[in-house]
Design a protein around this motif. Sequence first.
Motif, PDB file in Angstrom:
ATOM      1  N   LYS A   1      29.872  62.102 -67.544  1.00 56.69           N
ATOM      2  CA  LYS A   1      29.793  60.842 -67.104  1.00 56.69           C
ATOM      3  C   LYS A   1      29.415  60.989 -65.314  1.00 56.69           C
ATOM      4  O   LYS A   1      29.278  59.719 -65.214  1.00 56.69           O
ATOM      5  CB  LYS A   1      31.623  60.980 -66.653  1.00 56.69           C
ATOM      6  CG  LYS A   1      32.168  59.381 -66.227  1.00 56.69           C
ATOM      7  CD  LYS A   1      33.561  59.168 -66.471  1.00 56.69           C
ATOM      8  CE  LYS A   1      34.139  58.417 -66.082  1.00 56.69           C
ATOM      9  NZ  LYS A   1      35.244  57.610 -65.995  1.00 56.69           N
TER      10      LYS A   1
ATOM     11  N   TYR B   1      25.571  59.768 -65.908  1.00 57.59           N
ATOM     12  CA  TYR B   1      25.215  58.793 -66.204  1.00 57.59           C
ATOM     13  C   TYR B   1      24.855  57.677 -64.646  1.00 57.59           C
ATOM     14  O   TYR B   1      25.397  56.574 -63.802  1.00 57.59           O
ATOM     15  CB  TYR B   1      26.273  58.353 -66.845  1.00 57.59           C
ATOM     16  CG  TYR B   1      26.427  56.507 -66.974  1.00 57.59           C
ATOM     17  CD1 TYR B   1      25.243  56.125 -68.520  1.00 57.59           C
ATOM     18  CD2 TYR B   1      26.723  55.689 -67.222  1.00 57.59           C
ATOM     19  CE1 TYR B   1      24.489  54.900 -68.869  1.00 57.59           C
ATOM     20  CE2 TYR B   1      26.768  54.136 -66.810  1.00 57.59           C
ATOM     21  CZ  TYR B   1      25.429  53.620 -67.861  1.00 57.59           C
ATOM     22  OH  TYR B   1      25.188  53.499 -67.888  1.00 57.59           O
ATOM     23  N   PHE B   2      26.625  57.996 -63.772  1.00 59.34           N
ATOM     24  CA  PHE B   2      26.589  57.367 -62.815  1.00 59.34           C
ATOM     25  C   PHE B   2      25.628  57.674 -61.707  1.00 59.34           C
ATOM     26  O   PHE B   2      25.260  57.318 -61.196  1.00 59.34           O
ATOM     27  CB  PHE B   2      28.191  57.885 -61.601  1.00 59.34           C
ATOM     28  CG  PHE B   2      29.411  57.037 -62.315  1.00 59.34           C
ATOM     29  CD1 PHE B   2      29.657  57.107 -63.650  1.00 59.34           C
ATOM     30  CD2 PHE B   2      29.399  56.150 -61.689  1.00 59.34           C
ATOM     31  CE1 PHE B   2      31.459  56.713 -64.084  1.00 59.34           C
ATOM     32  CE2 PHE B   2      30.596  54.956 -62.036  1.00 59.34           C
ATOM     33  CZ  PHE B   2      31.927  55.281 -63.791  1.00 59.34           C
TER      34      PHE B   2
ATOM     35  N   LEU C   1      28.595  61.055 -58.287  1.00 56.03           N
ATOM     36  CA  LEU C   1      29.848  62.131 -58.272  1.00 56.03           C
ATOM     37  C   LEU C   1      28.947  63.143 -58.481  1.00 56.03           C
ATOM     38  O   LEU C   1      27.850  63.374 -59.341  1.00 56.03           O
ATOM     39  CB  LEU C   1      29.969  61.358 -59.296  1.00 56.03           C
ATOM     40  CG  LEU C   1      31.673  60.617 -59.213  1.00 56.03           C
ATOM     41  CD1 LEU C   1      31.792  59.688 -60.849  1.00 56.03           C
ATOM     42  CD2 LEU C   1      32.413  60.534 -58.687  1.00 56.03           C
ATOM     43  N   THR C   2      29.626  64.520 -58.070  1.00 55.76           N
ATOM     44  CA  THR C   2      29.293  65.932 -58.940  1.00 55.76           C
ATOM     45  C   THR C   2      29.647  66.082 -60.224  1.00 55.76           C
ATOM     46  O   THR C   2      30.999  65.286 -60.606  1.00 55.76           O
ATOM     47  CB  THR C   2      30.000  66.565 -57.956  1.00 55.76           C
ATOM     48  OG1 THR C   2      31.385  66.541 -58.417  1.00 55.76           O
ATOM     49  CG2 THR C   2      29.885  66.317 -56.539  1.00 55.76           C
TER      50      THR C   2
ATOM     51  N   SER D   1      32.642  68.504 -62.723  1.00 51.84           N
ATOM     52  CA  SER D   1      33.832  68.058 -64.233  1.00 51.84           C
ATOM     53  C   SER D   1      33.582  68.448 -65.039  1.00 51.84           C
ATOM     54  O   SER D   1      34.361  68.836 -65.871  1.00 51.84           O
ATOM     55  CB  SER D   1      33.836  66.256 -63.590  1.00 51.84           C
ATOM     56  OG  SER D   1      33.181  66.008 -64.641  1.00 51.84           O
TER      57      SER D   1
ATOM     58  N   HIS E   1      30.541  60.662 -72.599  1.00 59.47           N
ATOM     59  CA  HIS E   1      30.660  58.479 -71.867  1.00 59.47           C
ATOM     60  C   HIS E   1      29.517  58.205 -72.516  1.00 59.47           C
ATOM     61  O   HIS E   1      29.639  56.703 -72.510  1.00 59.47           O
ATOM     62  CB  HIS E   1      30.830  59.021 -70.632  1.00 59.47           C
ATOM     63  CG  HIS E   1      30.837  57.864 -69.445  1.00 59.47           C
ATOM     64  ND1 HIS E   1      31.706  57.408 -69.219  1.00 59.47           N
ATOM     65  CD2 HIS E   1      29.985  56.939 -68.711  1.00 59.47           C
ATOM     66  CE1 HIS E   1      31.813  56.331 -68.692  1.00 59.47           C
ATOM     67  NE2 HIS E   1      31.299  55.893 -68.165  1.00 59.47           N
TER      68      HIS E   1
ATOM     69  N   HIS F   1      32.462  55.148 -77.063  1.00 56.78           N
ATOM     70  CA  HIS F   1      31.168  55.850 -75.887  1.00 56.78           C
ATOM     71  C   HIS F   1      30.651  56.732 -76.744  1.00 56.78           C
ATOM     72  O   HIS F   1      29.357  56.804 -76.349  1.00 56.78           O
ATOM     73  CB  HIS F   1      32.260  56.527 -75.081  1.00 56.78           C
ATOM     74  CG  HIS F   1      32.972  55.637 -73.138  1.00 56.78           C
ATOM     75  ND1 HIS F   1      31.680  55.211 -72.509  1.00 56.78           N
ATOM     76  CD2 HIS F   1      33.897  55.044 -73.600  1.00 56.78           C
ATOM     77  CE1 HIS F   1      32.823  54.561 -71.951  1.00 56.78           C
ATOM     78  NE2 HIS F   1      33.936  54.125 -72.440  1.00 56.78           N
TER      79      HIS F   1
ATOM     80  N   LYS G   1      53.038  56.171 -53.976  1.00 56.62           N
ATOM     81  CA  LYS G   1      52.632  56.098 -55.305  1.00 56.62           C
ATOM     82  C   LYS G   1      52.471  57.457 -55.633  1.00 56.62           C
ATOM     83  O   LYS G   1      51.414  57.679 -55.496  1.00 56.62           O
ATOM     84  CB  LYS G   1      51.655  54.842 -55.185  1.00 56.62           C
ATOM     85  CG  LYS G   1      52.015  53.741 -56.747  1.00 56.62           C
ATOM     86  CD  LYS G   1      50.980  52.724 -56.092  1.00 56.62           C
ATOM     87  CE  LYS G   1      49.443  52.877 -56.707  1.00 56.62           C
ATOM     88  NZ  LYS G   1      48.277  51.891 -56.585  1.00 56.62           N
TER      89      LYS G   1
ATOM     90  N   ASP H   1      38.692  65.705 -67.046  1.00 57.75           N
ATOM     91  CA  ASP H   1      38.556  65.975 -65.876  1.00 57.75           C
ATOM     92  C   ASP H   1      39.145  64.114 -64.600  1.00 57.75           C
ATOM     93  O   ASP H   1      38.690  63.139 -63.948  1.00 57.75           O
ATOM     94  CB  ASP H   1      38.174  66.386 -64.806  1.00 57.75           C
ATOM     95  CG  ASP H   1      39.284  67.648 -64.971  1.00 57.75           C
ATOM     96  OD1 ASP H   1      40.283  67.350 -65.105  1.00 57.75           O
ATOM     97  OD2 ASP H   1      38.821  68.965 -64.808  1.00 57.75           O
ATOM     98  N   LEU H   2      36.906  63.562 -65.293  1.00 61.38           N
ATOM     99  CA  LEU H   2      36.980  62.214 -64.345  1.00 61.38           C
ATOM    100  C   LEU H   2      37.120  61.318 -65.461  1.00 61.38           C
ATOM    101  O   LEU H   2      36.325  60.202 -65.647  1.00 61.38           O
ATOM    102  CB  LEU H   2      35.022  62.782 -64.702  1.00 61.38           C
ATOM    103  CG  LEU H   2      34.332  61.837 -63.267  1.00 61.38           C
ATOM    104  CD1 LEU H   2      34.971  62.075 -62.060  1.00 61.38           C
ATOM    105  CD2 LEU H   2      33.045  62.098 -63.459  1.00 61.38           C
ATOM    106  N   THR H   3      38.232  60.953 -65.698  1.00 58.29           N
ATOM    107  CA  THR H   3      38.898  59.589 -66.093  1.00 58.29           C
ATOM    108  C   THR H   3      39.755  58.987 -65.094  1.00 58.29           C
ATOM    109  O   THR H   3      40.765  60.127 -64.917  1.00 58.29           O
ATOM    110  CB  THR H   3      38.633  60.276 -67.744  1.00 58.29           C
ATOM    111  OG1 THR H   3      40.512  60.797 -67.335  1.00 58.29           O
ATOM    112  CG2 THR H   3      38.244  60.611 -68.150  1.00 58.29           C
ATOM    113  N   GLY H   4      39.661  57.470 -65.562  1.00 51.49           N
ATOM    114  CA  GLY H   4      40.924  57.087 -65.042  1.00 51.49           C
ATOM    115  C   GLY H   4      42.294  56.950 -65.814  1.00 51.49           C
ATOM    116  O   GLY H   4      42.725  58.092 -66.421  1.00 51.49           O
TER     117      GLY H   4
END
Lengths: 828, 214
Positions: free
Chosen positions: B40, B43-44, B51-52, B55, B83, B114, B167, B189-192
């Motif tokens: 991921k 890809y970014f 992004l590192t 992850s 991803h 994906h 929150k 790790d890198l998922t929302g």
Amino acid sequence: MKNITQNSKQKNLISKIKQFFFTNRWEPLPYQIKSWEAFLNGKNGIIQVPTGCGKTYAALMGPLAQIENPKNNKSVNILLITPLKALSNDLKNSIQLAALHFNKDITVEIRNGDTTPYQKKKQLAKPPNILITTPESLSLLLSNKESNNLFKELSSIIIDEWHELMGSKRGNQCELSLSWLRGNIKNLQIWAMSATIGNIEEAARAVVGMSAIKPKIISTNIQKEIEILSVLPEEETTFPWSGHLGIRSHSSLLKILDKNKSTLLFTNTRNQSERWYQCLKFFLPEMEDKIALHHGSLDKEDRKRVEKGVKDGLIKWVVCTSSLDLGVDFQPVDQIVQIGSAKNLARLIQRAGRSAHRPGGKSKIIFMPTNSLELLEISAMRRIIKSGISEEIRLPELSYDVLLQHLISLACGNGFDPTIEKERIKNCWSYRNLTDQDWNWCLDFLEYGGKCLKAYPKYKKIVKEESQNNNEKFKYFVKDKSLIRMHKFNIGTITSDKFVNVKYMKGKSLGNLEENFASKLNLGDTFYFAGKMLQFVRIRDMTLYVKKSTKKSSLIPAWVGGQMAISDLLCESLRREIDICNELDNFDYLNPELNSLRPILEKQKVLSNIPKKDEFLIEIYKTKDFSNLFVFTLDGKFVNEGIAFLWALRFTKLKQSTFSITSNDFGFGLTTSEDYDFSIIKKEANYFFDNKRLEEDLENAINFSELTKRRFKNIAQISGLVNQNNPTKTKTSSQLQISSSLFYDVFTKYEEGHLLIKQSHQEVKEYQLENKRISRSLERLKNLKILINEIKTPTPFAFPLLVERLKNTLSNESIEKRVEKLIKIYSD
Amino acid sequence: MKKSSFKFYWEDTLLEMLPSRALFLPETKELLICDIHLGKADYFQQNGIPLTNKSDENNFARIKTIVKKYSPENLLILGDLFHSKYSISKALQKKVEDLPEILKTNIELVLGNHDVGCDIKNIKTFDVKKNKNIIFSHEPFNLTNNKTLNICGHYHPKLYLKNNGDKLSFRCFAMDMHKNVLYLPAFGDLTGGYPCKKSFKKWAIVSDEEIIET
């Protein structure tokens, strides 16, 4: 010899300008002539005059007179930057009128978000002599390779309403664009126009840059007369109302207002405007078609219709928010009403100014308090106006996100040489303290993605390209076409929370609502929006589908960010005002507002105290179920909120408890459901006023990371990490969606010293918690004499805070009823 | 109630929800994870967003840890192992293909949206996998009878708690009781994540060692 010819040429031009005035039967004002002379002498600077005094012609006639051969120009000659798209058309008309006088060939065009792609293309091929644009559209132009040609022969830049841009990151964006234009074009003259502000020298410096010679400041002594008429409570009351309850006293307002006069009714929040619109329509059914609603969340088409309706005289009254503060010059409006505190003087004057858009005209504003203590603010404002002091507007400093965006824009266009660009940027007022280290970090961030990304070859936002004739020199460019496209869609510093569209089932759009509100709705719920009662049907693809409903509901969406605190200057005079209240018998001080407040103030005196200027009032109110502490710092809502959190934390450290917090501009309240001994403040005064551990304690008192995360959302959007708009909704774009909070976590975890994270901390401290103001406030309070009064019934000062608590605990039940009950107890 | 794992019976099959974002089926010795989104960050990066990649390393390390702990016979990944097909570097491809050998376990992948276009050796792929009364899929599967359970990924369920400006959010297992669908938390790790319906039953992962029933 040369000087003489120049002088005579200048005289010629000035007499030509004067001619234009005379043919229109206007008399040039002295400050206007001064402005023309200063411009024609090659000076840069700022013109500071109240709204509606003809500053457009003051700033523009000089540059206009100098256009010599409009037909043969291959570039824009005059660039005009204005904060609002809505202002562009009126500006264009008045400029065109003047341009005709000099040369019928001079062309004036607008370029902003509403300009069609065809027109934009045409402008690049055949540039107009005068281009009117917004800061965002200017940035967009800089990301275009044609920008070099377009501005090749630019001779002057005029910035309209600079005070308006200065208060936000749009000001930074503007400064950065100016720095590029200044660097690329020789002999460029820059002038700004501004309303009267307290720090005009700083404002002027930001316009011309740090290295320029001292900018010329032209101000006038035109004192616009302002008449403030407060709607005073009809009956003598001893309790102040609070919040939107002002609606209850609508009848006193309706008595004063003329139904046939064009009227703007300004409210502070969109929620409030919806309520008042509903109220007015209900009580004046005969005005149904002549009253309209206008706020930033309504559909653009609807807003335009209202604006046109007012211009054509079909719509008489408009209930609006700051959406109509600037812009939309529907010539003088006959009546202006301000509902609730305007929170700062500048806004009140700006709004009042809408009633007389002529030099020397008298402006008038009707003030409708929603809480009678607001009358004290008006009384304070009267005194400030009389003294002639103005408020200061601060430009944000070192906004790295805006800087990054600017650099990418340049790299998308003609590229940038880092050594040259660094000097240009450090020449901007708000980046004068940029260190080499931070500058290099920014370049690294763009080229490699940051320190720890250096090893990853696939990342490249900007790439080096050597100069053809000198391979020592290089420029940075963005090469990837899709990156350029993405960036262009995201230029700007105005970011917003997630909104959902509100649409009828049949498809007509009504405007937008915050996602948060929408997510709480259940099937069949009704709510009031865009002046209509609507029923929730379904939500799909970020669109909330509704149908009309006849069911009554008290649910009205609230939009985040509706809250404001009164300005520093106003706080100071408010404290003085309250001090004066101790001497109401001295008629020198008396005005209608204070006079009507007499019963309330007397009650306050009987039940507790009215703090004198060397006193600090604290009240303790205990009931069977609750212990309440009311603290009156008179330092604005945000500072009060900050101190409230701080003290709550410090209390809990001394004795465990749970507090709920309420705050307003006057003070704050802490409430706990047990018998709590608040009087320890006196014994532990040093602890409560301690300033040294302020930052640390505040970070512990508030969920700091949540606040910074929220700030970071905006920073991530501006700096291009998160895309606001997706140009195409393809699979690729959905694979690129990532939340800003994930970035926040990754950066905090893996990358120490990330400047954007640092910026988010800084912004929270400076703009949200206002550390500096809190610290100043504690310092001031420490030296006052503390009065702690145990009260038997809530005092008029404490009353609004008590009501605030009710509002927070009850969401949908009628607050009015609860307040009435409270008043009963209170008057017994 | 905080626990180090939650046990759950579907008919007579035991399912164990682990705070390490995995589901264990002791009977068949199968370990289930989903939504890892490898590559991921790459890809970014390719798209100009920094992004590192740390992850990915972290994800591999965590897979190794749980496999060591539960020694499953089969590691079943319920989709979105990658991803995007555009961001699978040679090194990443090799690392994944070597995984069965290193872990000494069989690995299967139910293809996710994906994963489209990815070609990986040593890992058997399915569109949907059936096993007695359980259907394993990436996106929720339309069930025809109420004796069957569907276990799927795709949704990245999260539990959000809010209070006066405060929150918090946690990855969670979520069960749609009406449709018999169990959604697994995203492993990567890198998922929302996304909030899930109120009617769902949720088990929130509050730390690496603890899970709570809500």
